[in-house]
Design a protein around this motif. Structure first.
Motif, PDB file in Angstrom:
ATOM      1  N   TRP A 194       0.834  -1.200   0.000  1.00  0.00           N
ATOM      2  CA  TRP A 194       0.000   0.000   0.000  1.00  0.00           C
ATOM      3  C   TRP A 194       0.870   1.252   0.000  1.00  0.00           C
ATOM      4  O   TRP A 194       0.636   2.187  -0.762  1.00  0.00           O
ATOM      5  CB  TRP A 194      -0.919  -0.014   1.233  1.00  0.00           C
ATOM      6  CG  TRP A 194      -1.671   1.272   1.392  1.00  0.00           C
ATOM      7  CD1 TRP A 194      -2.811   1.629   0.772  1.00  0.00           C
ATOM      8  CD2 TRP A 194      -1.295   2.376   2.225  1.00  0.00           C
ATOM      9  NE1 TRP A 194      -3.195   2.900   1.160  1.00  0.00           N
ATOM     10  CE2 TRP A 194      -2.265   3.381   2.059  1.00  0.00           C
ATOM     11  CE3 TRP A 194      -0.238   2.618   3.089  1.00  0.00           C
ATOM     12  CZ2 TRP A 194      -2.207   4.595   2.719  1.00  0.00           C
ATOM     13  CZ3 TRP A 194      -0.190   3.826   3.754  1.00  0.00           C
ATOM     14  CH2 TRP A 194      -1.158   4.809   3.572  1.00  0.00           C
ATOM     15  N   ALA A 195       1.892   1.289   0.862  1.00  0.00           N
ATOM     16  CA  ALA A 195       2.761   2.463   0.970  1.00  0.00           C
ATOM     17  C   ALA A 195       3.508   2.717  -0.336  1.00  0.00           C
ATOM     18  O   ALA A 195       3.664   3.865  -0.764  1.00  0.00           O
ATOM     19  CB  ALA A 195       3.753   2.290   2.122  1.00  0.00           C
ATOM     20  N   ILE A 196       3.959   1.647  -0.984  1.00  0.00           N
ATOM     21  CA  ILE A 196       4.638   1.792  -2.271  1.00  0.00           C
ATOM     22  C   ILE A 196       3.662   2.328  -3.308  1.00  0.00           C
ATOM     23  O   ILE A 196       3.977   3.232  -4.079  1.00  0.00           O
ATOM     24  CB  ILE A 196       5.236   0.443  -2.721  1.00  0.00           C
ATOM     25  CG1 ILE A 196       6.380   0.031  -1.792  1.00  0.00           C
ATOM     26  CG2 ILE A 196       5.730   0.516  -4.168  1.00  0.00           C
ATOM     27  CD1 ILE A 196       6.815  -1.418  -1.944  1.00  0.00           C
ATOM     28  N   GLY A 197       2.438   1.782  -3.295  1.00  0.00           N
ATOM     29  CA  GLY A 197       1.415   2.189  -4.268  1.00  0.00           C
ATOM     30  C   GLY A 197       0.994   3.637  -4.147  1.00  0.00           C
ATOM     31  O   GLY A 197       0.641   4.271  -5.138  1.00  0.00           O
ATOM     32  N   THR A 198       1.034   4.207  -2.948  1.00  0.00           N
ATOM     33  CA  THR A 198       0.607   5.589  -2.781  1.00  0.00           C
ATOM     34  C   THR A 198       1.670   6.570  -3.288  1.00  0.00           C
ATOM     35  O   THR A 198       1.365   7.716  -3.559  1.00  0.00           O
ATOM     36  CB  THR A 198       0.334   5.922  -1.298  1.00  0.00           C
ATOM     37  OG1 THR A 198       1.545   5.817  -0.564  1.00  0.00           O
ATOM     38  CG2 THR A 198      -0.747   5.036  -0.727  1.00  0.00           C
ATOM     39  N   GLN A 199       2.903   6.128  -3.367  1.00  0.00           N
ATOM     40  CA  GLN A 199       4.044   6.947  -3.793  1.00  0.00           C
ATOM     41  C   GLN A 199       4.214   8.196  -2.936  1.00  0.00           C
ATOM     42  O   GLN A 199       4.814   9.169  -3.354  1.00  0.00           O
ATOM     43  CB  GLN A 199       3.917   7.316  -5.275  1.00  0.00           C
ATOM     44  CG  GLN A 199       3.887   6.105  -6.174  1.00  0.00           C
ATOM     45  CD  GLN A 199       3.665   6.425  -7.626  1.00  0.00           C
ATOM     46  OE1 GLN A 199       3.311   7.539  -8.010  1.00  0.00           O
ATOM     47  NE2 GLN A 199       3.872   5.429  -8.468  1.00  0.00           N
ATOM     48  N   GLU A 200       3.671   8.168  -1.719  1.00  0.00           N
ATOM     49  CA  GLU A 200       3.771   9.311  -0.820  1.00  0.00           C
ATOM     50  C   GLU A 200       4.957   9.220   0.129  1.00  0.00           C
ATOM     51  O   GLU A 200       5.317  10.205   0.761  1.00  0.00           O
ATOM     52  CB  GLU A 200       2.488   9.442   0.014  1.00  0.00           C
ATOM     53  CG  GLU A 200       1.275   9.810  -0.809  1.00  0.00           C
ATOM     54  CD  GLU A 200       0.035   9.927   0.060  1.00  0.00           C
ATOM     55  OE1 GLU A 200       0.153  10.297   1.245  1.00  0.00           O
ATOM     56  OE2 GLU A 200      -1.060   9.634  -0.460  1.00  0.00           O
ATOM     57  N   TYR A 201       5.519   8.054   0.278  1.00  0.00           N
ATOM     58  CA  TYR A 201       6.542   7.860   1.298  1.00  0.00           C
ATOM     59  C   TYR A 201       7.933   7.598   0.730  1.00  0.00           C
ATOM     60  O   TYR A 201       8.869   7.304   1.464  1.00  0.00           O
ATOM     61  CB  TYR A 201       6.137   6.703   2.225  1.00  0.00           C
ATOM     62  CG  TYR A 201       4.792   6.944   2.866  1.00  0.00           C
ATOM     63  CD1 TYR A 201       4.682   7.804   3.958  1.00  0.00           C
ATOM     64  CD2 TYR A 201       3.644   6.356   2.354  1.00  0.00           C
ATOM     65  CE1 TYR A 201       3.444   8.053   4.541  1.00  0.00           C
ATOM     66  CE2 TYR A 201       2.409   6.595   2.934  1.00  0.00           C
ATOM     67  CZ  TYR A 201       2.319   7.450   4.020  1.00  0.00           C
ATOM     68  OH  TYR A 201       1.104   7.687   4.598  1.00  0.00           O
TER      69      TYR A 201
END
Length: 175
Positions: free
Chosen positions: A3-10
């Motif tokens: 999920w974190a990779i998919g959001t590209q926010e982190y």
């Protein structure tokens, strides 16, 4: 991490556990081979009668049918066909994804006819008047261990025992 990779926010582009396997964390999975002896099975059967509904009859039906824990625990009255002495487990509840017909022995039919049915729902083994199937097997398993004096077994070992005994009986009967 997906999920974190998919959001590209982190700023993450890969997971630090990507190449980690369960074997790396907990070691190699050892296949279970535990089969209860006739004496142990008899003690578990007798202990189940001391437990009462719902867990006592559930343990006995596990022994009689050789089905998986959740298949029995999630059984509903609409799956049981007393006239045909048949239990049809729908595909969505089966590990293999196909419906499964379980022939019911006279002892299994008698056991099922002895357990209460409720108006609030269709579940055979329940503590919620039929609305939901039972869960919380760790306490029931600990209790049947105490009552039976049988140790070092898991609920799934009842299935393995039934399958092994069935194969043994068919080999003996073929001779």
């Amino acid at each position: 991490y997906s999920w974190a990779i998919g959001t590209q926010e982190y700023g993450l582009t890969s997971s630090p556990i990507e190449r980690l396997s369960p074997k790396d964390l907990i070691g190699k999975r050892e296949p279970r081979e535990r089969i209860l002896t006739d004496g142990e099975l008899r003690r578990v059967w007798n202990a189940a009668s001391e437990m009462g509904y719902p867990y006592g009859p559930l343990f006995r039906l596990l022994i009689l049918t050789g089905q998986r824990e959740r298949e029995v625990a999630d059984a509903s009255w609409s799956e049981i066909h007393f006239g045909q002495r048949l239990w049809t487990i729908p595909a969505e509840r089966m590990k293999g994804g196909a419906a499964h017909e379980v022939p019911l022995s006279p002892a299994a039919v008698e056991l099922l006819q002895s357990v209460p049915s409720f108006t609030a729902g269709d579940c055979v083994f329940t503590t919620t008047a039929g609305a939901k199937p039972i869960n919380g097997f760790s306490k029931a398993k600990a209790r049947i261990d105490r009552l039976s004096g049988v140790a070092g077994w898991k609920i799934h070992d009842l299935r393995r025992t039934a399958a092994t005994e069935s194969r043994f009986r068919s080999r003996v009967n073929d001779r």
